[in-house]
Motif scaffolding. Sequence first.
Motif, PDB file in Angstrom:
ATOM      1  N   ARG A 160       1.168  -1.250   0.019  1.00 48.01           N
ATOM      2  CA  ARG A 160      -0.215   0.361  -0.217  1.00 48.01           C
ATOM      3  C   ARG A 160       1.180   0.847   0.172  1.00 48.01           C
ATOM      4  N   THR A 161       0.556   2.611  -0.124  1.00 48.22           N
ATOM      5  CA  THR A 161       1.117   3.492  -0.474  1.00 48.22           C
ATOM      6  C   THR A 161       0.570   4.673   0.542  1.00 48.22           C
ATOM      7  N   GLY A 162       1.770   5.244   0.461  1.00 45.44           N
ATOM      8  CA  GLY A 162       0.738   6.643   1.550  1.00 45.44           C
ATOM      9  C   GLY A 162       1.563   8.393   0.849  1.00 45.44           C
ATOM     10  N   PRO A 163       1.695   9.259   1.766  1.00 49.22           N
ATOM     11  CA  PRO A 163       2.230  10.085   1.317  1.00 49.22           C
ATOM     12  C   PRO A 163       3.706  10.527   1.202  1.00 49.22           C
ATOM     13  N   VAL A 164       3.890  10.768   0.618  1.00 50.89           N
ATOM     14  CA  VAL A 164       5.299  11.370  -0.127  1.00 50.89           C
ATOM     15  C   VAL A 164       5.500  12.237   0.417  1.00 50.89           C
ATOM     16  N   ASP A 165       6.674  12.524   1.399  1.00 51.62           N
ATOM     17  CA  ASP A 165       7.057  14.128   1.611  1.00 51.62           C
ATOM     18  C   ASP A 165       7.696  14.553   0.312  1.00 51.62           C
ATOM     19  N   PHE A 166       7.008  15.023  -0.942  1.00 50.23           N
ATOM     20  CA  PHE A 166       7.264  15.703  -2.134  1.00 50.23           C
ATOM     21  C   PHE A 166       8.189  17.095  -1.686  1.00 50.23           C
ATOM     22  N   ASN A 167       7.896  17.427  -0.545  1.00 44.88           N
ATOM     23  CA  ASN A 167       8.472  18.807  -0.815  1.00 44.88           C
ATOM     24  C   ASN A 167       9.735  18.908  -0.093  1.00 44.88           C
ATOM     25  N   ALA A 168      10.130  17.718   0.099  1.00 43.10           N
ATOM     26  CA  ALA A 168      11.518  17.216   0.981  1.00 43.10           C
ATOM     27  C   ALA A 168      11.740  17.072   0.130  1.00 43.10           C
ATOM     28  N   VAL A 169      11.829  16.432  -0.619  1.00 39.26           N
ATOM     29  CA  VAL A 169      11.965  15.535  -2.004  1.00 39.26           C
ATOM     30  C   VAL A 169      12.200  17.242  -3.220  1.00 39.26           C
ATOM     31  N   THR A 170      11.147  18.117  -3.743  1.00 43.23           N
ATOM     32  CA  THR A 170      11.965  18.993  -3.974  1.00 43.23           C
ATOM     33  C   THR A 170      12.856  20.316  -3.457  1.00 43.23           C
ATOM     34  N   ARG A 171      12.947  20.828  -2.178  1.00 43.85           N
ATOM     35  CA  ARG A 171      13.674  21.284  -1.877  1.00 43.85           C
ATOM     36  C   ARG A 171      15.366  20.707  -1.567  1.00 43.85           C
ATOM     37  N   LYS A 172      14.868  19.647  -1.026  1.00 40.34           N
ATOM     38  CA  LYS A 172      16.094  18.719  -1.328  1.00 40.34           C
ATOM     39  C   LYS A 172      17.032  18.325  -2.441  1.00 40.34           C
ATOM     40  N   GLU A 173      16.292  18.732  -3.585  1.00 41.05           N
ATOM     41  CA  GLU A 173      16.748  18.299  -5.160  1.00 41.05           C
ATOM     42  C   GLU A 173      16.780  17.136  -4.916  1.00 41.05           C
ATOM     43  N   ILE A 174      16.056  16.142  -3.834  1.00 42.98           N
ATOM     44  CA  ILE A 174      16.725  14.584  -4.341  1.00 42.98           C
ATOM     45  C   ILE A 174      15.661  13.914  -5.649  1.00 42.98           C
ATOM     46  N   ARG A 175      16.703  12.828  -6.068  1.00 37.73           N
ATOM     47  CA  ARG A 175      16.241  12.801  -7.287  1.00 37.73           C
ATOM     48  C   ARG A 175      16.094  11.799  -7.012  1.00 37.73           C
ATOM     49  N   LEU A 176      14.588  10.632  -7.414  1.00 35.89           N
ATOM     50  CA  LEU A 176      13.775  10.031  -7.139  1.00 35.89           C
ATOM     51  C   LEU A 176      13.677   9.073  -7.741  1.00 35.89           C
ATOM     52  N   GLN A 177      14.020   8.000  -7.967  1.00 35.98           N
ATOM     53  CA  GLN A 177      14.129   6.314  -9.369  1.00 35.98           C
ATOM     54  C   GLN A 177      13.401   5.753  -9.385  1.00 35.98           C
ATOM     55  N   GLY A 178      12.578   5.409  -9.691  1.00 35.31           N
ATOM     56  CA  GLY A 178      11.552   4.254  -9.647  1.00 35.31           C
ATOM     57  C   GLY A 178      12.533   2.827 -10.466  1.00 35.31           C
ATOM     58  N   SER A 179      12.452   1.767  -9.766  1.00 35.50           N
ATOM     59  CA  SER A 179      13.536   1.455 -10.928  1.00 35.50           C
ATOM     60  C   SER A 179      12.226   0.207 -11.011  1.00 35.50           C
ATOM     61  N   TYR A 180      12.125  -0.948 -12.256  1.00 34.51           N
ATOM     62  CA  TYR A 180      11.334  -2.067 -12.295  1.00 34.51           C
ATOM     63  C   TYR A 180      11.743  -2.783 -12.790  1.00 34.51           C
ATOM     64  N   GLY A 181      11.678  -4.413 -12.563  1.00 29.56           N
ATOM     65  CA  GLY A 181      12.577  -5.528 -13.227  1.00 29.56           C
ATOM     66  C   GLY A 181      14.052  -4.893 -13.938  1.00 29.56           C
ATOM     67  N   SER A 182      14.580  -5.802 -15.425  1.00 29.92           N
ATOM     68  CA  SER A 182      15.247  -5.621 -15.965  1.00 29.92           C
ATOM     69  C   SER A 182      15.260  -6.017 -16.775  1.00 29.92           C
ATOM     70  N   THR A 183      16.702  -5.817 -17.825  1.00 31.30           N
ATOM     71  CA  THR A 183      16.888  -5.699 -18.993  1.00 31.30           C
ATOM     72  C   THR A 183      18.136  -7.353 -19.708  1.00 31.30           C
ATOM     73  N   LYS A 184      18.297  -7.316 -21.303  1.00 28.35           N
ATOM     74  CA  LYS A 184      19.901  -8.010 -20.804  1.00 28.35           C
ATOM     75  C   LYS A 184      21.032  -7.223 -20.685  1.00 28.35           C
ATOM     76  N   VAL A 185      20.672  -5.725 -20.600  1.00 27.50           N
ATOM     77  CA  VAL A 185      22.119  -4.974 -20.343  1.00 27.50           C
ATOM     78  C   VAL A 185      22.252  -5.268 -17.945  1.00 27.50           C
ATOM     79  N   ASP A 186      21.205  -5.485 -17.921  1.00 28.34           N
ATOM     80  CA  ASP A 186      21.275  -5.193 -16.314  1.00 28.34           C
ATOM     81  C   ASP A 186      21.371  -7.625 -16.473  1.00 28.34           C
ATOM     82  N   TYR A 187      21.502  -7.782 -17.283  1.00 26.68           N
ATOM     83  CA  TYR A 187      21.495  -9.533 -16.664  1.00 26.68           C
ATOM     84  C   TYR A 187      22.935  -9.927 -17.056  1.00 26.68           C
TER      85      TYR A 187
END
Length: 334
Positions: free
Chosen positions: A262-289
């Motif tokens: 389940r997902t909850g609220p993310v503190d996107f104000n902190a993400v913005t103010r700290k210029e955090i680079r939030l990156q999803g990562s799903y599965g993999s491709t041949k390069v990752d293998y």
Amino acid sequence: MRALTKRSATPHDVVVQDLPKPEPGPGQVRVRTEACGLCGSDVHAWRHDTGYEWINPPVVLGHEAVGYVEALGEGVDPSWIGKRVVPVAIDGCGVCDLCERGFRQICPRRTVLGLSFDGAAAESFVVPEVRVVEVDRHLPASTLALTEPLSVACRAVAHIENAADGPTRVVVSGPGPIGTMAALVLAQRGHDVVLSGVGNDENVRLPLARALGLRTVIAGRDALPFIPTAWVDASGSTAALDAAIAAVLPGSPISVVGLFARTGPVDFNAVTRKEIRLQGSYGSTKVDYQAAADAMAADPTPWPRLVTEISLTDAASALERAAAGHDMKVVLVP
């Protein structure tokens, strides 16, 4: 041949049964299975959990496999015969914009080995030629069965390394298979790493991580040994993601590879103010293998300690063990 088959939508309705050996069609290869790991998706399918209703039984489970190519369909390069390979678990159509941009694993028409069509928890399996990756002929089969989950961990690590300038001080939250593998890869590549878990992880996972040379902490109890400049979340916990956003230095990357119940609220104000680079990562491709294969070849030592081998004939009990989480990675051996 023997195969672990999900027979119906009824929870736990799986059986190891005799099936005809599959014949490869045009563009396909048949692989003689040496080993096949069980992962969370196999457990979800076994229980027929919410989100897995789309599976159309009967279907042979399993996608974390390794084996030797033993038969070819029409049009396949004959040099594949006898090669040791792992199958790409998730792959797209190959022709859409996402696939052409290298995101085959998130193609809207992607298919999953062992869920969309018969998988590799069997004495042999069939897969398209485009989905096979050649691997080392000398490493143990149960180690090479880790290639798929290790490729997922390598992708999450790549997102960190692509965003960071040199070695990082990185926390990995979630000491399951993906998190532990990500921490091992990061340490292998020269990053300063700590693996974070919760109280229950002290039963099996964190002691194993320490035995493999990783530093560990219990979230909410132990202080981090540094201010992190990167974070990999493999826990699927909103509390861990909140902790990551709060703890990392401004400008730091956070790679999120865990899926959330389940997902909850993310503190996107902190993400913005700290210029955090939030990156999803799903599965993999041949390069990752390939990155996973390189990581195992660079240091073959830690990976076998993650594996518990169980005979394919005992696959039903193996699913129970995988669900209980008492083993880091259960691997079926025909």
